[in-house]
Structures are given as structure tokens and as C-alpha cells.
Design a protein around this motif. Structure first.
Motif, PDB file in Angstrom:
ATOM      1  N   LYS A 189       0.832  -1.206   0.000  1.00 21.67           N
ATOM      2  CA  LYS A 189       0.000   0.000   0.000  1.00 21.67           C
ATOM      3  C   LYS A 189       0.866   1.255   0.000  1.00 21.67           C
ATOM      4  O   LYS A 189       0.552   2.248  -0.674  1.00 21.67           O
ATOM      5  N   GLU A 190       1.954   1.208   0.720  1.00 19.87           N
ATOM      6  CA  GLU A 190       2.871   2.352   0.779  1.00 19.87           C
ATOM      7  C   GLU A 190       3.442   2.674  -0.596  1.00 19.87           C
ATOM      8  O   GLU A 190       3.719   3.830  -0.914  1.00 19.87           O
ATOM      9  N   HIS A 191       3.610   1.645  -1.419  1.00 21.76           N
ATOM     10  CA  HIS A 191       4.214   1.822  -2.742  1.00 21.76           C
ATOM     11  C   HIS A 191       3.183   1.695  -3.869  1.00 21.76           C
ATOM     12  O   HIS A 191       3.552   1.546  -5.033  1.00 21.76           O
ATOM     13  N   GLN A 192       1.915   1.792  -3.500  1.00 25.76           N
ATOM     14  CA  GLN A 192       0.885   1.534  -4.500  1.00 25.76           C
ATOM     15  C   GLN A 192       0.858   2.579  -5.612  1.00 25.76           C
ATOM     16  O   GLN A 192       0.549   2.258  -6.765  1.00 25.76           O
ATOM     17  N   ALA A 193       1.174   3.810  -5.295  1.00 18.30           N
ATOM     18  CA  ALA A 193       1.178   4.846  -6.336  1.00 18.30           C
ATOM     19  C   ALA A 193       2.165   4.478  -7.438  1.00 18.30           C
ATOM     20  O   ALA A 193       1.865   4.630  -8.637  1.00 18.30           O
ATOM     21  N   ASP A 194       3.345   3.966  -7.046  1.00 20.00           N
ATOM     22  CA  ASP A 194       4.325   3.540  -8.044  1.00 20.00           C
ATOM     23  C   ASP A 194       3.850   2.296  -8.777  1.00 20.00           C
ATOM     24  O   ASP A 194       4.018   2.188 -10.005  1.00 20.00           O
ATOM     25  N   LEU A 195       3.257   1.354  -8.059  1.00 19.00           N
ATOM     26  CA  LEU A 195       2.761   0.140  -8.691  1.00 19.00           C
ATOM     27  C   LEU A 195       1.672   0.464  -9.707  1.00 19.00           C
ATOM     28  O   LEU A 195       1.643  -0.092 -10.806  1.00 19.00           O
ATOM     29  N   ASP A 196       0.775   1.376  -9.359  1.00 16.92           N
ATOM     30  CA  ASP A 196      -0.281   1.800 -10.288  1.00 16.92           C
ATOM     31  C   ASP A 196       0.314   2.503 -11.503  1.00 16.92           C
ATOM     32  O   ASP A 196      -0.082   2.239 -12.647  1.00 16.92           O
ATOM     33  N   ARG A 197       1.272   3.393 -11.242  1.00 16.59           N
ATOM     34  CA  ARG A 197       1.874   4.167 -12.337  1.00 16.59           C
ATOM     35  C   ARG A 197       2.620   3.259 -13.309  1.00 16.59           C
ATOM     36  O   ARG A 197       2.478   3.400 -14.534  1.00 16.59           O
ATOM     37  N   ILE A 198       3.393   2.329 -12.776  1.00 12.44           N
ATOM     38  CA  ILE A 198       4.175   1.434 -13.635  1.00 12.44           C
ATOM     39  C   ILE A 198       3.247   0.583 -14.499  1.00 12.44           C
ATOM     40  O   ILE A 198       3.447   0.460 -15.713  1.00 12.44           O
ATOM     41  N   TYR A 199       2.207   0.030 -13.867  1.00 17.45           N
ATOM     42  CA  TYR A 199       1.315  -0.832 -14.656  1.00 17.45           C
ATOM     43  C   TYR A 199       0.536  -0.035 -15.690  1.00 17.45           C
ATOM     44  O   TYR A 199       0.349  -0.487 -16.824  1.00 17.45           O
ATOM     45  N   ASP A 200       0.099   1.155 -15.314  1.00 23.12           N
ATOM     46  CA  ASP A 200      -0.603   1.998 -16.272  1.00 23.12           C
ATOM     47  C   ASP A 200       0.284   2.283 -17.483  1.00 23.12           C
ATOM     48  O   ASP A 200      -0.160   2.227 -18.638  1.00 23.12           O
ATOM     49  N   GLY A 201       1.568   2.563 -17.213  1.00 28.21           N
ATOM     50  CA  GLY A 201       2.507   2.800 -18.313  1.00 28.21           C
ATOM     51  C   GLY A 201       2.680   1.580 -19.187  1.00 28.21           C
ATOM     52  O   GLY A 201       2.738   1.677 -20.419  1.00 28.21           O
ATOM     53  N   ASP A 432      -5.169 -14.840 -15.928  1.00 25.62           N
ATOM     54  CA  ASP A 432      -5.321 -14.717 -17.377  1.00 25.62           C
ATOM     55  C   ASP A 432      -6.559 -13.902 -17.736  1.00 25.62           C
ATOM     56  O   ASP A 432      -6.502 -13.021 -18.602  1.00 25.62           O
ATOM     57  N   HIS A 433      -7.672 -14.189 -17.088  1.00 26.77           N
ATOM     58  CA  HIS A 433      -8.921 -13.463 -17.358  1.00 26.77           C
ATOM     59  C   HIS A 433      -8.730 -11.970 -17.082  1.00 26.77           C
ATOM     60  O   HIS A 433      -9.146 -11.118 -17.880  1.00 26.77           O
ATOM     61  N   PHE A 434      -8.082 -11.666 -15.969  1.00 29.27           N
ATOM     62  CA  PHE A 434      -7.813 -10.274 -15.593  1.00 29.27           C
ATOM     63  C   PHE A 434      -7.022  -9.555 -16.687  1.00 29.27           C
ATOM     64  O   PHE A 434      -7.339  -8.430 -17.079  1.00 29.27           O
ATOM     65  N   GLN A 435      -5.996 -10.224 -17.218  1.00 32.54           N
ATOM     66  CA  GLN A 435      -5.162  -9.575 -18.223  1.00 32.54           C
ATOM     67  C   GLN A 435      -5.926  -9.336 -19.522  1.00 32.54           C
ATOM     68  O   GLN A 435      -5.715  -8.313 -20.184  1.00 32.54           O
ATOM     69  N   HIS A 436      -6.803 -10.242 -19.881  1.00 28.68           N
ATOM     70  CA  HIS A 436      -7.620 -10.003 -21.067  1.00 28.68           C
ATOM     71  C   HIS A 436      -8.456  -8.737 -20.893  1.00 28.68           C
ATOM     72  O   HIS A 436      -8.565  -7.921 -21.811  1.00 28.68           O
ATOM     73  N   VAL A 437      -9.034  -8.575 -19.708  1.00 29.65           N
ATOM     74  CA  VAL A 437      -9.827  -7.366 -19.460  1.00 29.65           C
ATOM     75  C   VAL A 437      -8.941  -6.126 -19.498  1.00 29.65           C
ATOM     76  O   VAL A 437      -9.303  -5.094 -20.089  1.00 29.65           O
ATOM     77  N   MET A 438      -7.761  -6.218 -18.901  1.00 30.70           N
ATOM     78  CA  MET A 438      -6.873  -5.047 -18.840  1.00 30.70           C
ATOM     79  C   MET A 438      -6.492  -4.546 -20.231  1.00 30.70           C
ATOM     80  O   MET A 438      -6.474  -3.329 -20.488  1.00 30.70           O
ATOM     81  N   TYR A 439      -6.186  -5.456 -21.139  1.00 31.86           N
ATOM     82  CA  TYR A 439      -5.722  -5.028 -22.462  1.00 31.86           C
ATOM     83  C   TYR A 439      -6.868  -4.771 -23.433  1.00 31.86           C
ATOM     84  O   TYR A 439      -6.668  -4.088 -24.439  1.00 31.86           O
ATOM     85  N   GLU A 440      -8.038  -5.280 -23.128  1.00 32.72           N
ATOM     86  CA  GLU A 440      -9.202  -4.945 -23.940  1.00 32.72           C
ATOM     87  C   GLU A 440      -9.824  -3.622 -23.494  1.00 32.72           C
ATOM     88  O   GLU A 440     -10.543  -2.979 -24.252  1.00 32.72           O
ATOM     89  N   GLN A 441      -9.505  -3.203 -22.254  1.00 30.93           N
ATOM     90  CA  GLN A 441      -9.979  -1.918 -21.729  1.00 30.93           C
ATOM     91  C   GLN A 441      -8.785  -1.161 -21.138  1.00 30.93           C
ATOM     92  O   GLN A 441      -8.684  -0.980 -19.927  1.00 30.93           O
ATOM     93  N   PRO A 442      -7.868  -0.701 -21.986  1.00 32.15           N
ATOM     94  CA  PRO A 442      -6.609  -0.136 -21.495  1.00 32.15           C
ATOM     95  C   PRO A 442      -6.746   1.175 -20.730  1.00 32.15           C
ATOM     96  O   PRO A 442      -5.803   1.583 -20.046  1.00 32.15           O
ATOM     97  N   ASN A 443      -7.891   1.826 -20.839  1.00 27.61           N
ATOM     98  CA  ASN A 443      -8.045   3.131 -20.190  1.00 27.61           C
ATOM     99  C   ASN A 443      -8.718   3.056 -18.830  1.00 27.61           C
ATOM    100  O   ASN A 443      -9.119   4.095 -18.280  1.00 27.61           O
ATOM    101  N   LEU A 444      -8.832   1.875 -18.261  1.00 26.67           N
ATOM    102  CA  LEU A 444      -9.361   1.756 -16.907  1.00 26.67           C
ATOM    103  C   LEU A 444      -8.469   2.520 -15.932  1.00 26.67           C
ATOM    104  O   LEU A 444      -7.246   2.572 -16.082  1.00 26.67           O
ATOM    105  N   THR A 445      -9.079   3.099 -14.919  1.00 24.66           N
ATOM    106  CA  THR A 445      -8.305   3.761 -13.872  1.00 24.66           C
ATOM    107  C   THR A 445      -7.746   2.702 -12.928  1.00 24.66           C
ATOM    108  O   THR A 445      -8.214   1.545 -12.916  1.00 24.66           O
ATOM    109  N   PRO A 446      -6.754   3.051 -12.098  1.00 23.52           N
ATOM    110  CA  PRO A 446      -6.265   2.080 -11.116  1.00 23.52           C
ATOM    111  C   PRO A 446      -7.376   1.511 -10.240  1.00 23.52           C
ATOM    112  O   PRO A 446      -7.427   0.306  -9.994  1.00 23.52           O
TER     113      PRO A 446
END
Length: 570
Positions: A189-201, A432-446
Motif C-alpha cells: 500500500k505504501e508503494h501503490q502509487a508507483d505500482l499503479d503508475r508502472i502498470y498503467d505505463g 489470465d482473465h484479468f489480463q484479457h480485461v486489462m488489455y481490452e480496456q486499457p483506459n481503466l483507472t487504477p
């Protein structure tokens, strides 16, 4: 090549311009070849260049992952992050020439058609326009790996890496175990901002690459990068549906029985789900050296081939298994092609995982060792789901030797290992299911991404309680600890497909262990000479895409677990 120890293998940063020039030269030689011998000579010259360059890259990768604080290999890792995509551009030119060669039929006949099939797929996944994007992707993945490796979690007056904290997360004492989960969750949780930013990138740079290649999103490119050469999205979706139909109910019954043994409410908290038995999870006996010594005994007695392999690994110090500060998380097997040997990286932490590493990663390494003389080296390894069959099945072949690994905890281990193999598949399928959603909806917020994970937990892992009691995990954010989601998109279903086949091998072992081993060797000796489905068919195994396969192994394993005598085990 002499039997040189890992520490003595020299590393020299390749001259990038010279590498590109060498690749351009062999590409021109192949394109202008007027005889098959000229084409073959160019093919073998490329092979040598590829072996030399890849070995240097893998040495840098391994040594950096062993200690991410080492400034020299940190700089080398940064170099390869930039150089790799540039070399890939030169390799693309080589592949184009190879695929267009007038001598392709003869090359396929001598060196195998699978190499050309995979080249066609790799060409679909690359163009010059994405080189800078690939470099950005490498940088972000490296940033994630270094962040996780840098973790220093305060707990009970000490400081631990993520891996070193694992034994506390499995502790039989309820308060201590819960505190460890909370401490780890607090670090994330302390590093979540970086984790969110890296994955979003990562999601956006991958989406950009997919679109540059003419796709509507990254998913088709992601499949091509994984060399999906015999199945597609529809097959994966059908497998996921079968997992929900067959595996989730069986897994749910396993966790209900666990809750009853522990005397805790169902659904379980994440901390309680981690404890299989009230008296504690199975733990290996002895030191890391003792585990390696028992591993040597196992491979010595398993077969002459496995004995030769593991003795070579020990002789050349090709295992780095202790969990140390600055070390990357996880475990892997990598190839040192110039030395015709594999390397095993792991993080021992005093849990049953240590034994599973010495069997799982060595299963990979053994298959690579069996096929080390294949030309081209691209056919040493099959695609990843096929590779994971080697490793996950080897875990089960170690069962007759478990007494030497676990001593009085052997009965606990056998039950928890099989139960874990079953319950892993829903988790892996969810990834796997999660990743399909992530790349089919790339503009989801964290926040929306966390919401998707939370919703999928309800489908695939209904035995977990999402009450927010444990930071990070119980908030539906635990996907951020799964390094494959960041570094290897669409990889995780490979584990699930392979685990299904490994359970086939396990079922065969219950009837005739020696016959099962011979069938395993028949599968492993094929290396990467065929597609996944062809390998299974040739070795007499049922494809996990056949619903009957998943249903059958599920029924067999479920019956074994239900009948297993846990008398005397609290």
C-alpha cells in the motif's frame, strides 16, 4: 566447452554496432545464396551469433537479478533494455530473409518446420516502429522488478524482503500470521502509487504497440509474443469456462474442509487460507544444503539421465537458491547456450516452496539439458505451456523421495501439494482473465482495475473473504504482487494448461510410476520440435482443451484427496 563454474563465465558487453553488422552480413549471405550449402552456412553462422549474444544477455540478466544493487550489472541490465529491441530489429530482417529464402524447404527438412512457423508468428509481433516502445516497456518492467527486490518490510523488530517474510505468512500462530500479512500488505500500500503508475505505463505502451501492428488492442500481439502456434483466444475462453465448471467447486470443497480443520469461519481470510493445517504447513527438514543433497539423491535415483544432469548443475554452481537482500523475487530457469547448460534462480525461504523449486525449476532445466544439442537452439525449448509441463510434472515425480525432503511432515506435504495443484488452477486462470480485461480496456483507472480483480475473485476464488481486514490483499489489489502481470503478459494461462497435463501424469503415476516416467521422458525428449498440441498427441497425452481432460483429472484428484487419511494430523 569445459565445465566452467558460473562465477568464472566471462561477461563482456557486446559491441552493439558489431552485432548489428554481423547480423546484417549473415542476412545478406542467406538472401544471396545460390546453393543450399551457402544457405546452410549462413544459417549456422547466424546460429553462432545468436548463441554468443544471447548468452551474454542472459549472464547479465541472471547476475543482475541475483543482486539488483550491483552497480555494474545494473548498468548492464539498462544496456540490454535498450540494446535488446535494436537487436530484435536486426533479427527481424534475418527472419524475413529466412522465410523468403528459396532454400526454405531444405532448411525446414534439416532443421525443422517449427522454427519457421514460430518465425512467422514473431514477425507478426514486430515492426521497426515499436523499437522505442519496446525499450520503454523494458524500462518499466525493470523498475517494477527493482521496486519489489528493494522491499524492506518491518516485522517483529526485524527487516525482511518479500520472500524472507513468507514463512511468517504461513505461521501456525494466528496472530503472528495475520500480522505478517498485514505488514506485507502495508508495504504494498505504501508503494501503490508507483505500482499503479508502472502498470498503467505498461498497459498503454503495449496498447500502442498493438495498434501500430494493426490490431485494435494489445491482445493479438501478446498472443504472438507468447508464440501461440496451435490455439487462440476462443480455446482459452473455453478452458476458463471448464475451470469454473469443474475446478472451482472442487477447490471450494478443499477450502471448506480447511476452514473446518482450522476452526475458522468460511469464507476464509487471506491469512487463514494460507494455513493448510492447524499444526502448521509442511516444512522441509534441514538446511538449504540438506535440501540440495536430497535433490541430488532424488535425481540420482530417478534415472541415469537425471543423475548426470543434476550432478553437472552442482559441479558448475548453476543454482542460486538462497533468498538474500537485493535479490529479485521469484524463481526461473534460464539458458546459457554457449555453455550448453541451464541455470536455476530461486529464493529459498524455509517453506515447502523450497522443495517445489528444486523440483519445478530443475524440471525445466532437465528438459533443456536433454535437448541441449538441438540446432537451432530455438528448438531446445517448446512454447511456455509445454515447458511448464516439464516442471510441474517433475514436482509429482519427486513424491517417492518426499520423506527425505520433509521427514515427519511428508503426509502433510503430499496432501497439500496435490490440493495446491488443484486450487492453483482457478487462481492462474483468474490472472489470465484479468489480463484479457486489462488489455481490452486499457483506459481503466487504477481503482477500476482493482475492482475487476475483486470481481474476478468472487468468480474464481469464492472461498476468500474480501472484508478489507488485510491491507492490499482484502481490498482486491493483490494482483500487483504477481510479477507475470507486469513482466510477462498472457503468460499465466500456460501454468494452468500445464498443471492440467501434470495432473494427468500424476494420475498415471498412481497406476505405474515407471511407465509414467517413460512417457514423461518421451514428451521431454521432443524439446521444441513440435507445437504444444502435437507434443501431447505424440506422447499419448490428452489435451487440456478437451473438457474431458480437465473433468477427468479433477475427478481423480478429488477422489484421492477425499480418501486421504489425515488421522493424527491436526
Amino acid at each position: 566447452m569445459s565445465r566452467i563454474k558460473f562465477k568464472d563465465m566471462p561477461y563482456v558487453r557486446p559491441d552493439l554496432a558489431a552485432v548489428k553488422a554481423a547480423l546484417a552480413d549473415v542476412t545478406e549471405r542467406l538472401a544471396s545464396a545460390t546453393t543450399y550449402q551457402e544457405a546452410k552456412d549462413a544459417f549456422l553462422a547466424h546460429e553462432k551469433c545468436h548463441i554468443d549474444v544471447t548468452t551474454m544477455g542472459n549472464l547479465a540478466y541472471i547476475r543482475h537479478s541475483i543482486d539488483t544493487r550491483d552497480e555494474f550489472y545494473k548498468a548492464e541490465s539498462d544496456f540490454w533494455n535498450v540494446a535488446g529491441p535494436e537487436i530484435q530489429a536486426s533479427e527481424s530482417a534475418w527472419r524475413k530473409a529466412k522465410l523468403a529464402s528459396a532454400f526454405r524447404p531444405q532448411l525446414e527438412e534439416e532443421f525443422g518446420a517449427i522454427d519457421f512457423l514460430n518465425d512467422e508468428i514473431q514477425e507478426r509481433a514486430f515492426c521497426e516502429a515499436i523499437v522505442a516502445d519496446l525499450q520503454d516497456e523494458n524500462r518499466l518492467v525493470n523498475e517494477y522488478s527493482r521496486l519489489i527486490a528493494s522491499a524492506q518490510v518491518a516485522f517483529e523488530g526485524g527487516t525482511y524482503t518479500i520472500s524472507q517474510l513468507s514463512p511468517f505468512k504461513n505461521d501456525a500462530d494466528d496472530a503472528r500470521r495475520l500480522a505478517a500479512w498485514k505488514a506485507e500488505g502495508a508495504w504494498y500500500k505504501e508503494h501503490q502509487a508507483d505500482l499503479d503508475r508502472i502498470y498503467d505505463g505498461l498497459v498503454h505502451v503495449r496498447d500502442t504497440m498493438g495498434r501500430k501492428l494493426g490490431h485494435e488492442n494489445y491482445r493479438p500481439m501478446g498472443y504472438d509474443r507468447m508464440l501461440r502456434n496451435c490455439y487462440g483466444k476462443t480455446d482459452v475462453e473455453q478452458f476458463r469456462a471448464a475451470v469454473v465448471k469443474y475446478l472451482v467447486p472442487v477447490s471450494d470443497s478443499i477450502y471448506r474442509a480447511q476452514a473446518e480443520r482450522l476452526g475458522v469461519p468460511y469464507p476464509l481470510s487471506f491469512a487463514d487460507a494460507a494455513l493448510m493445517f492447524r499444526s502448521g504447513n509442511p516444512r522441509p527438514q534441514g538446511t538449504p544444503d540438506d535440501i540440495l543433497a536430497q535433490g541430488k539423491r532424488f535425481y540420482d535415483e530417478l534415472s541415469p539421465e537425471s543423475s548426470e544432469f543434476f550432478r553437472r548443475m552442482l559441479e558448475q554452481d548453476l543454482l542460486d537458491v538462497l533468498s538474500t537482500p537485493g535479490k529479485e523475487a521469484g524463481g526461473y530457469c534460464e539458458s546459457l547456450y554457449a555453455y550448453r547448460m541451464p541455470f536455476i534462480f530461486a529464493n529459498f525461504n524455509g517453506t515447502q516452496h523450497d522443495v517445489e523449486v528444486i523440483t519445478h525449476e530443475a524440471g525445466h532445466a532437465f528438459a533443456g539439458y536433454l535437448n541441449r544439442d538441438r540446432i537451432p537452439v530455438s528448438t531446445i525449448w517448446p512454447t511456455m505451456e509445454s515447458c511448464e509441463v516439464h516442471s510441474m510434472s517433475m514436482e509429482f515425480f519427486a513424491w517417492p523421495w518426499c520423506e527425505g525432503f520433509f521427514g515427519p511432515d511428508t503426509r502433510k506435504y503430499l496432501y497439500s501439494h496435490l490440493a495446491g495443484a488443484i486450487t492453483f488452477i482457478p487462481y492462474g486462470t483468474m490472472v489470465d482473465h484479468f489480463q484479457h480485461v486489462m488489455y481490452e480496456q486499457p483506459n481503466l483507472t487504477p481503482a477500476e482495475r482493482h475492482g475487476v480483480w475483486r470481481e474476478l475473485l468472487g468468480t474464481y476464488m469464492p472461498w476468500l473473504r474480501l472484508d478489507g481486514d488485510i491491507p492490499f490483499y482484502a481490498d482486491g489489489e493483490g494482483w500487483q504482487r504477481q510479477l507475470h502481470i507486469y513482466g510477462h503478459p498472457f503468460y499465466y494461462i500456460d501454468y494452468c494448461l500445464a498443471q492440467t497435463v501434470a495432473l494427468e501424469f500424476w494420475a498415471k503415476m498412481q497406476e505405474d510410476r515407471l511407465a509414467a516416467w517413460e512417457q514423461y521422458m518421451a514428451y521431454s525428449r521432443l524439446g521444441g520440435s513440435m507445437t504444444f498440441v502435437e507434443l501431447l498427441e505424440t506422447a499419448g497425452l490428452v489435451s487440456p482443451f478437451d473438457e474431458a481432460c480437465l473433468r477427468g483429472v479433477c475427478e481423480t484428484a478429488s477422489a484421492w484427496l477425499s480418501a486421504y487419511d489425515l488421522t493424527g494430523i491436526a
